[in-house]
Structure formats: C-alpha cells, structure tokens
Design a protein around this motif. Structure first.
Motif, PDB file in Angstrom:
ATOM      1  N   GLU A 130       0.817  -1.490  -0.073  1.00 36.84           N
ATOM      2  CA  GLU A 130       0.057  -0.084   0.039  1.00 36.84           C
ATOM      3  C   GLU A 130       0.874   1.338   0.146  1.00 36.84           C
ATOM      4  N   ARG A 131       2.095   1.208   0.783  1.00 39.23           N
ATOM      5  CA  ARG A 131       2.790   2.383   0.781  1.00 39.23           C
ATOM      6  C   ARG A 131       3.578   2.650  -0.521  1.00 39.23           C
ATOM      7  N   LEU A 132       3.938   1.588  -1.113  1.00 30.03           N
ATOM      8  CA  LEU A 132       4.583   1.712  -2.380  1.00 30.03           C
ATOM      9  C   LEU A 132       3.637   2.054  -3.390  1.00 30.03           C
ATOM     10  N   GLY A 133       2.347   1.779  -3.384  1.00 31.91           N
ATOM     11  CA  GLY A 133       1.289   2.223  -4.165  1.00 31.91           C
ATOM     12  C   GLY A 133       1.252   3.641  -4.180  1.00 31.91           C
ATOM     13  N   ARG A 134       1.055   4.294  -2.917  1.00 34.39           N
ATOM     14  CA  ARG A 134       0.929   5.526  -2.623  1.00 34.39           C
ATOM     15  C   ARG A 134       2.137   6.283  -3.084  1.00 34.39           C
ATOM     16  N   ALA A 135       3.220   5.734  -2.795  1.00 30.47           N
ATOM     17  CA  ALA A 135       4.633   6.579  -3.541  1.00 30.47           C
ATOM     18  C   ALA A 135       4.519   6.570  -4.745  1.00 30.47           C
ATOM     19  N   GLU A 136       4.195   5.411  -5.517  1.00 29.60           N
ATOM     20  CA  GLU A 136       4.059   5.488  -6.954  1.00 29.60           C
ATOM     21  C   GLU A 136       3.106   6.315  -7.434  1.00 29.60           C
ATOM     22  N   GLU A 137       2.003   6.444  -6.851  1.00 28.26           N
ATOM     23  CA  GLU A 137       0.706   7.768  -7.259  1.00 28.26           C
ATOM     24  C   GLU A 137       1.501   9.132  -7.073  1.00 28.26           C
ATOM     25  N   LYS A 138       2.154   9.366  -6.082  1.00 30.57           N
ATOM     26  CA  LYS A 138       2.973  10.395  -5.860  1.00 30.57           C
ATOM     27  C   LYS A 138       3.916  10.958  -6.431  1.00 30.57           C
ATOM     28  N   THR A 139       4.842   9.698  -6.859  1.00 29.60           N
ATOM     29  CA  THR A 139       5.818   9.973  -8.107  1.00 29.60           C
ATOM     30  C   THR A 139       5.200  10.539  -9.330  1.00 29.60           C
ATOM     31  N   GLU A 140       3.969   9.766  -9.695  1.00 30.31           N
ATOM     32  CA  GLU A 140       3.421  10.080 -11.221  1.00 30.31           C
ATOM     33  C   GLU A 140       3.091  11.511 -11.084  1.00 30.31           C
ATOM     34  N   GLU A 141       2.298  12.073  -9.713  1.00 32.23           N
ATOM     35  CA  GLU A 141       1.853  13.330  -9.721  1.00 32.23           C
ATOM     36  C   GLU A 141       3.061  14.420  -9.949  1.00 32.23           C
ATOM     37  N   LEU A 142       4.215  14.122  -9.269  1.00 34.81           N
ATOM     38  CA  LEU A 142       5.461  14.814  -9.083  1.00 34.81           C
ATOM     39  C   LEU A 142       5.895  15.100 -10.597  1.00 34.81           C
ATOM     40  N   LYS A 143       6.031  13.772 -11.142  1.00 35.56           N
ATOM     41  CA  LYS A 143       6.396  13.817 -12.762  1.00 35.56           C
ATOM     42  C   LYS A 143       5.600  14.262 -13.529  1.00 35.56           C
ATOM     43  N   ASN A 144       4.272  14.587 -13.359  1.00 33.86           N
ATOM     44  CA  ASN A 144       3.295  15.405 -14.156  1.00 33.86           C
ATOM     45  C   ASN A 144       3.619  16.814 -14.043  1.00 33.86           C
ATOM     46  N   SER A 145       3.676  17.226 -12.748  1.00 33.52           N
ATOM     47  CA  SER A 145       3.886  18.576 -12.290  1.00 33.52           C
ATOM     48  C   SER A 145       5.409  19.052 -12.884  1.00 33.52           C
ATOM     49  N   ALA A 146       6.278  18.180 -12.661  1.00 32.21           N
ATOM     50  CA  ALA A 146       7.556  18.760 -13.337  1.00 32.21           C
ATOM     51  C   ALA A 146       7.421  18.894 -14.913  1.00 32.21           C
ATOM     52  N   GLN A 147       6.671  18.014 -15.687  1.00 30.19           N
ATOM     53  CA  GLN A 147       6.576  18.137 -17.062  1.00 30.19           C
ATOM     54  C   GLN A 147       5.905  19.445 -17.206  1.00 30.19           C
ATOM     55  N   GLN A 148       4.787  19.805 -16.472  1.00 32.79           N
ATOM     56  CA  GLN A 148       3.955  21.070 -16.625  1.00 32.79           C
ATOM     57  C   GLN A 148       4.970  22.156 -16.637  1.00 32.79           C
ATOM     58  N   PHE A 149       5.737  22.129 -15.498  1.00 34.20           N
ATOM     59  CA  PHE A 149       6.489  23.396 -15.083  1.00 34.20           C
ATOM     60  C   PHE A 149       7.556  23.495 -16.116  1.00 34.20           C
ATOM     61  N   ALA A 150       7.946  22.157 -16.665  1.00 33.42           N
ATOM     62  CA  ALA A 150       9.146  22.419 -17.736  1.00 33.42           C
ATOM     63  C   ALA A 150       8.662  23.015 -19.062  1.00 33.42           C
TER      64      ALA A 150
END
Length: 162
Positions: A130-150
């Motif tokens: 469950e923790r890994l799943g939440r971390a994976e979701e958070k990582t995906e959100e951060l990746k999307n945010s980083a792409q939008q910022f870029a």
C-alpha cells in the motif's frame, strides 16, 4: 533421534547416538526401524527426569536425554512421527506426562508460531504494498507537475526570446 527418509514410501527410524566426554561429535550406537517400537516408558510422569526406556520388538534400551525438556520434546516428536507414519501397531506411551500427547504440544506451539509469523509477514507485505502504491501515485503526480513546469518554463523562455 528420529530420522525420516525423503523416499517414498517414507521410512522412519530411531537412532541412538552417544557423545563421549571431551568430544563435540556424536557416534551412532544403535538403530531401529520405527515399526519395531512397541513401548515408550517415561519412567515417572510426576517427576521431570531425562531418563526413559524404549521397548522394541526384540530389544529393551535405556536412554538419557540431556534434559527433561529435551526428553519431552523427543517424546512429542516421536509420538507425532508414530501417528503420521505408522498405520498398524502404534507403540504404547506409558508413564508419560499428559502434555506430551495433548493438544498443547511443542509441535502445535511451533505451528502456531509459524502461522502467526506468516500472518504478520503477510500483513507487513500488504502494508508495504500500500505504501509503495501511494509512493508510486505521488511520484506520478510529481512527474506530471515537473513536466507541466518544464513546459511552462519553456513557453515563458520562448516568449521572452521573441
């Protein structure tokens, strides 16, 4: 000591070993097939002692465990092994403490401990998943945010260069 082969059909035997004073190794003294065992005598059910007797088809043998506790463990393993591998004549257990053949044996306690450990490990794995799943979701959100910022930074820079 009970030995059970891996081969089918399983063959169980009882081997008596001796450790000589000053030595760390054991020497095989005698061996009998489990089917030859007729009686297990704990000598005195009211006293914790390491001594016991085994009566075989054509032999009587006196034994001494290192401790009364080891004797109890040996009896429990021997009783369980007899129940599992002997279909016909099972040996008689006399002068043995009732806890040896009862439901609260070391074998049951060990099985309960293993079951408990497996359940705890399974729960820990589920929680980790469950923790890994939440971390994976958070990582995906951060990746999307980083792409939008870029992309935004690129547009801002592109507009500044005009």
């Amino acid at each position: 000591i009970c030995l059970v082969t891996n081969k089918k059909p399983a063959q169980a035997s009882i081997t008596k070993v001796k450790q000589f004073e000053g030595s760390t190794s054991f020497v095989k003294r005698t061996q009998w097939m489990l089917e030859q065992l007729r009686q297990v005598n704990g000598i005195d059910p009211n006293r914790d002692s390491p001594e016991f007797d085994l009566l075989f088809e054509n032999a009587f043998d006196q034994w001494v465990a290192n401790t009364a506790s080891e004797k109890c463990t040996f009896f429990q393993v021997l009783h369980h092994t007899c129940q599992r591998y002997l279909t016909d004549k099972k040996p008689e257990f006399i002068n043995c403490q009732s806890k040896i053949m009862g439901g609260n044996s070391i074998l049951h306690s060990a099985a309960d401990s293993v079951t408990s450990a497996v359940q705890k490990a399974s729960q820990a794995l589920n929680e980790r998943g469950e923790r890994l799943g939440r971390a994976e979701e958070k990582t995906e959100e951060l990746k999307n945010s980083a792409q939008q910022f870029a992309e935004t930074a690129h547009k801002v820079r592109f507009q500044q260069d005009k």
